[in-house]
Design a protein around this motif. Structure first.
Motif, PDB file in Angstrom:
ATOM      1  N   ASP A  73       0.851  -1.198   0.000  1.00  0.00           N
ATOM      2  CA  ASP A  73       0.000   0.000   0.000  1.00  0.00           C
ATOM      3  C   ASP A  73       0.885   1.245   0.000  1.00  0.00           C
ATOM      4  N   LEU A  74       0.680   2.113  -0.978  1.00  0.00           N
ATOM      5  CA  LEU A  74       1.469   3.343  -1.050  1.00  0.00           C
ATOM      6  C   LEU A  74       0.848   4.405  -0.150  1.00  0.00           C
ATOM      7  N   LYS A  75       1.665   5.006   0.693  1.00  0.00           N
ATOM      8  CA  LYS A  75       1.195   6.082   1.565  1.00  0.00           C
ATOM      9  C   LYS A  75       2.060   7.308   1.327  1.00  0.00           C
ATOM     10  N   THR A  76       1.435   8.410   0.931  1.00  0.00           N
ATOM     11  CA  THR A  76       2.182   9.651   0.764  1.00  0.00           C
ATOM     12  C   THR A  76       1.928  10.555   1.963  1.00  0.00           C
ATOM     13  N   GLY A  77       2.848  11.441   2.223  1.00  0.00           N
ATOM     14  CA  GLY A  77       2.653  12.393   3.316  1.00  0.00           C
ATOM     15  C   GLY A  77       3.973  12.978   3.765  1.00  0.00           C
ATOM     16  N   LYS A  78       3.875  14.101   4.468  1.00  0.00           N
ATOM     17  CA  LYS A  78       5.103  14.773   4.910  1.00  0.00           C
ATOM     18  C   LYS A  78       5.859  13.949   5.934  1.00  0.00           C
ATOM     19  N   THR A  79       5.129  13.095   6.675  1.00  0.00           N
ATOM     20  CA  THR A  79       5.796  12.278   7.699  1.00  0.00           C
ATOM     21  C   THR A  79       5.623  10.784   7.413  1.00  0.00           C
ATOM     22  N   ALA A  80       5.450  10.451   6.134  1.00  0.00           N
ATOM     23  CA  ALA A  80       5.212   9.041   5.777  1.00  0.00           C
ATOM     24  C   ALA A  80       6.433   8.163   6.025  1.00  0.00           C
ATOM     25  N   ILE A 110       4.492   1.224   1.629  1.00  0.00           N
ATOM     26  CA  ILE A 110       5.548   1.949   0.912  1.00  0.00           C
ATOM     27  C   ILE A 110       5.309   3.439   1.190  1.00  0.00           C
ATOM     28  N   GLY A 111       6.148   4.001   2.018  1.00  0.00           N
ATOM     29  CA  GLY A 111       6.008   5.409   2.388  1.00  0.00           C
ATOM     30  C   GLY A 111       6.711   6.295   1.372  1.00  0.00           C
ATOM     31  N   LEU A 112       6.028   7.352   0.935  1.00  0.00           N
ATOM     32  CA  LEU A 112       6.619   8.303  -0.023  1.00  0.00           C
ATOM     33  C   LEU A 112       6.482   9.695   0.575  1.00  0.00           C
ATOM     34  N   GLN A 113       7.618  10.268   0.925  1.00  0.00           N
ATOM     35  CA  GLN A 113       7.598  11.535   1.647  1.00  0.00           C
ATOM     36  C   GLN A 113       7.431  12.710   0.694  1.00  0.00           C
ATOM     37  N   THR A 114       6.407  13.519   0.959  1.00  0.00           N
ATOM     38  CA  THR A 114       6.061  14.607   0.033  1.00  0.00           C
ATOM     39  C   THR A 114       6.774  15.907   0.412  1.00  0.00           C
ATOM     40  N   ASN A 115       8.075  15.860   0.418  1.00  0.00           N
ATOM     41  CA  ASN A 115       8.858  17.060   0.692  1.00  0.00           C
ATOM     42  C   ASN A 115       9.066  17.855  -0.601  1.00  0.00           C
ATOM     43  N   VAL A 116       9.222  19.167  -0.453  1.00  0.00           N
ATOM     44  CA  VAL A 116       9.461  19.992  -1.644  1.00  0.00           C
ATOM     45  C   VAL A 116      10.827  19.680  -2.252  1.00  0.00           C
ATOM     46  N   THR A 117      11.820  19.462  -1.380  1.00  0.00           N
ATOM     47  CA  THR A 117      13.182  19.189  -1.846  1.00  0.00           C
ATOM     48  C   THR A 117      13.305  17.736  -2.293  1.00  0.00           C
ATOM     49  N   PRO A 118      13.654  17.505  -3.552  1.00  0.00           N
ATOM     50  CA  PRO A 118      13.735  16.117  -4.043  1.00  0.00           C
ATOM     51  C   PRO A 118      14.609  15.214  -3.171  1.00  0.00           C
ATOM     52  N   ASP A 119      15.731  15.751  -2.661  1.00  0.00           N
ATOM     53  CA  ASP A 119      16.619  14.922  -1.828  1.00  0.00           C
ATOM     54  C   ASP A 119      15.910  14.396  -0.585  1.00  0.00           C
ATOM     55  N   LYS A 120      14.910  15.147  -0.142  1.00  0.00           N
ATOM     56  CA  LYS A 120      14.193  14.744   1.072  1.00  0.00           C
ATOM     57  C   LYS A 120      12.874  14.037   0.760  1.00  0.00           C
ATOM     58  N   GLN A 121      12.679  13.686  -0.486  1.00  0.00           N
ATOM     59  CA  GLN A 121      11.508  12.878  -0.854  1.00  0.00           C
ATOM     60  C   GLN A 121      11.890  11.420  -0.641  1.00  0.00           C
ATOM     61  N   THR A 152      10.167   7.807   8.274  1.00  0.00           N
ATOM     62  CA  THR A 152      10.934   8.310   9.413  1.00  0.00           C
ATOM     63  C   THR A 152      12.326   8.762   8.956  1.00  0.00           C
ATOM     64  N   THR A 153      13.024   9.451   9.844  1.00  0.00           N
ATOM     65  CA  THR A 153      14.384   9.888   9.493  1.00  0.00           C
ATOM     66  C   THR A 153      15.323   8.692   9.315  1.00  0.00           C
ATOM     67  N   GLU A 154      14.914   7.531   9.863  1.00  0.00           N
ATOM     68  CA  GLU A 154      15.720   6.308   9.666  1.00  0.00           C
ATOM     69  C   GLU A 154      15.395   5.640   8.335  1.00  0.00           C
ATOM     70  N   GLY A 155      14.462   6.225   7.594  1.00  0.00           N
ATOM     71  CA  GLY A 155      14.148   5.674   6.277  1.00  0.00           C
ATOM     72  C   GLY A 155      13.090   4.585   6.278  1.00  0.00           C
ATOM     73  N   LYS A 156      12.371   4.414   7.393  1.00  0.00           N
ATOM     74  CA  LYS A 156      11.313   3.389   7.469  1.00  0.00           C
ATOM     75  C   LYS A 156       9.946   4.037   7.258  1.00  0.00           C
ATOM     76  N   ALA A 157       9.062   3.323   6.569  1.00  0.00           N
ATOM     77  CA  ALA A 157       7.688   3.817   6.423  1.00  0.00           C
ATOM     78  C   ALA A 157       6.958   3.660   7.752  1.00  0.00           C
ATOM     79  N   LYS A 158       6.148   4.648   8.064  1.00  0.00           N
ATOM     80  CA  LYS A 158       5.345   4.543   9.288  1.00  0.00           C
ATOM     81  C   LYS A 158       4.197   3.563   9.043  1.00  0.00           C
ATOM     82  N   THR A 159       4.044   2.622   9.944  1.00  0.00           N
ATOM     83  CA  THR A 159       3.009   1.593   9.766  1.00  0.00           C
ATOM     84  C   THR A 159       1.905   1.688  10.823  1.00  0.00           C
ATOM     85  N   GLN A 160       2.206   2.349  11.917  1.00  0.00           N
ATOM     86  CA  GLN A 160       1.251   2.377  13.030  1.00  0.00           C
ATOM     87  C   GLN A 160      -0.079   3.000  12.608  1.00  0.00           C
TER      88      GLN A 160
END
Ligand code: SF4
Length: 278
Positions: A162-169, A207-218, A171-179
């Motif tokens: 399941d794809l989940k998009t969001g600003k906090t989708a 599958i978490g996809l972070q919707t940051n403006v900066t591509p490096d932080k997506q 974590t900083t460790e690179g894991k998708a939030k599942t809770q």
């Protein structure tokens, strides 16, 4: 299926079934009164820019993965164009909250590109957007509908992703939030099983996809949920959430949740007249 039936509360439910969309399962439990207003009374609100962005990424990535599954060479430009276009022409009213639609379109295009080039090569899918129009659970007088984003092949068998998009989708460790996603993902497992006619034995993947403006932080990261279906249908020791979902959907239990993050005039059509918001 026998376990499933045993786990359900026996109820005399000779009444019209209520449709519960998989994507609305979370909001049913978040604020049942808001869910009733939207999904049973048809009182719609404009969608948000973030929701439009999420749908656009789903569209672009599904196009890419669908072409790959069909044995074609998937087109990156077609996928990113589709994502961009889905924001520019969403086909429904959007409350952009004062922001420029192009900003969302740019993120959708970039994030879709990152998915296609960095993540898609690591996947092995057996299905893209798999589900059924309606899966009727007669014991509960409800109909589940929806599609699982992907069905993936793993050593443990097939499982949904399941794809989940969001600003906090992610974590900083690179894991998708599942809770908090287990119930909804459990619905996707049920509709995918009905759609493909095979069991989903592998853990569900977010599958978490972070919707940051900066591509490096997506960032794109994954996480797994084990036993998502059990949360829904229950076990020998625990009644699952579907029983409560049926009561909420039928209005047997009615309450509002003024502490919901969606309790705002921008998101809730019942806001001005709500009995519970006092
Ligand atoms: S106003 Fe708040 S409590 Fe009332 S239905 Fe809407 S979200 Fe729920």
């Amino acid at each position: 299926m026998r376990t499933f039936r045993r786990a359900l509360v026996e109820r005399n439910v000779k009444r019209e079934p209520v449709i519960i969309r998989a994507s609305s399962f979370g909001s049913l439990f978040d604020c049942p009164a808001r869910w009733q207003a939207i999904y049973r009374e048809g009182r719609r609100m404009p969608t948000s820019g973030n929701a439009t962005l999420g749908r656009a990424v789903h569209k672009g990535t599904a196009l890419f993965d669908g072409e790959k599954l069909a044995g074609q060479v998937p087109s990156l430009s077609a996928a990113t164009d589709a994502a961009h276009e889905a924001v520019r022409n969403p086909g429904e009213e959007v409350d952009w909250n004062g922001e420029e639609p192009e900003r969302f379109a740019s993120i959708a295009e970039s994030l879709t590109g990152r998915y296609c080039t960095l993540f898609a090569p690591t996947t092995d899918y057996a299905g893209v957007e798999v589900g059924v129009e309606s899966l009727e659970l007669t014991d509960l007088a409800i109909i589940l509908s929806g599609t699982a984003d992907r069905v993936r092949r793993t050593e443990a068998g097939l499982g949904i992703a399941d794809l989940k998009t969001g600003k906090t989708a992610v974590t900083t460790e690179g894991k998708a939030k599942t809770q908090g996603h287990a119930a909804q993902v459990g619905v996707y497992e049920l509709v995918a099983e009905a759609g493909m006619g095979v069991r989903m034995d592998a853990p569900a993947q977010i599958i978490g996809l972070q919707t940051n403006v900066t591509p490096d932080k997506q960032r794109i990261g994954t996480g797994e949920i084990h036993g998502a279906k059990d949360v829904l249908i229950g076990t020998d020791d625990q009644v699952g959430l579907l029983n409560t979902a049926a009561k909420l959907a039928h209005g047997d239990i009615v309450f509002g949740n003024p502490k919901s993050m969606m309790c705002h005039e921008r998101y809730c059509p019942a806001f001005k007249t709500c009995f519970f918001r006092r």
